[in-house]
Write a protein that holds these residues in place. Structure first.
Motif: not given
Length: 276
Positions: A112, A121, A62, A27, A123-124, A59, A32, A65
């Motif tokens: 992500r 990252p 997750v 993450f 943020y997630t 971007w 999150v 990927n």
């Protein structure tokens, strides 16, 4: 004994550190962010940063990927390689924040955002997209003919998931039914008195929105002395016809039973007794 306990504690601490490190690798941050939206709307996932010189914001989803969007600071060139989001993505030129337009329920998932400068990252986002809610339909329940008794009602919705359907009297919940995941139809019964003065409503809701239908007792709960006005002409005719058939069948059975008894009596009278 003490050394064994200390070793176990150290092993447990090491495992915790490795587990925390692995989560950070997935993450990138402890937080999150949860975002919820209704399908068909637009949602913006904010990167809360500014694109620096020679920086690139990317971007990815997750789950697999997949790269879905990227922007470079030096030329503000954007790229949206994932065909699932064709013509539905937009990137802010200053922050790299991602906007998803005309969002679909299939867009739900983890997203992500990564800066090329930090390599980790920023943020997630856990994005949940809810289907649009239909308006509940309140109808008279004509499965049972109830003359001069309570008014039977049913509130129905078709093809819903992740929702709760409830009957309210004022602000109080009388009954409710919920469904998760599966797309099915729901119905919830209610019985009221013909002269009931309470305010009733049927509410369909999910975590972010609701649809409400208010009950008009004077319209739906007419006294059923005239059944046609209660449940509609066609259904009334069908039910009256069925009632008539049942009545005819009952009379036929009674007539048959009477005739059978009469014939049996005559046979007994005509048969000579053994003493003769």
């Amino acid at each position: 004994m003490e050394l064994t306990i200390l070793k176990k504690m150290f092993d447990l601490f090491s495992f915790f550190c490795l587990f925390s490190w692995s989560l950070a690798g997935v993450f990138g941050v402890d937080e999150v962010k949860s975002v919820s939206v209704t399908e068909g709307e637009s949602v913006t996932l904010n990167s809360d940063t500014e694109i620096q010189t020679d920086d690139m914001i990317t971007w990815r989803t997750v789950q697999n990927n997949n790269l879905i969007a990227k922007i470079k600071e030096n030329n503000n060139k954007t790229d949206f390689p994932d065909e699932r989001f064709r013509d539905r993505l937009k990137l802010d030129e200053k922050t790299g924040s991602l906007t998803i337009m005309n969002i679909r329920t299939t867009d739900s998932g983890l997203y992500r955002v990564i800066s090329s400068r930090s390599k980790t990252p920023l943020y997630t986002f856990n994005l949940t997209v809810y289907a649009r809610l239909p308006v509940p339909v309140i109808s008279r329940d004509c499965s049972v003919l109830r003359l001069y008794q309570n008014c039977s009602l049913v509130c129905s919705v078709l093809n819903v998931s992740d929702v709760t359907l409830s009957w309210y009297a004022g602000m109080s919940v009388l009954s409710s039914i919920s469904v998760c995941d599966l797309s099915i139809s729901l119905s919830l019964p209610l019985e009221v008195e013909y002269q009931d003065k309470n305010t009733y409503s049927c509410v369909l809701n999910n975590p972010i929105s609701n649809q409400t239908t208010h009950l008009d007792i004077t319209q739906l709960c007419k006294t059923c002395s005239d059944y046609i006005h209660c449940c509609g002409f066609t259904e009334a005719v069908i039910r009256l016809a069925l009632s008539a058939l049942v009545g005819v069948a009952t009379v036929a059975v009674l007539v048959y039973d009477v005739r059978s008894r009469s014939l049996q009596q005559k046979k007994r009278e005509q048969t000579p007794s053994n003493s003769d």
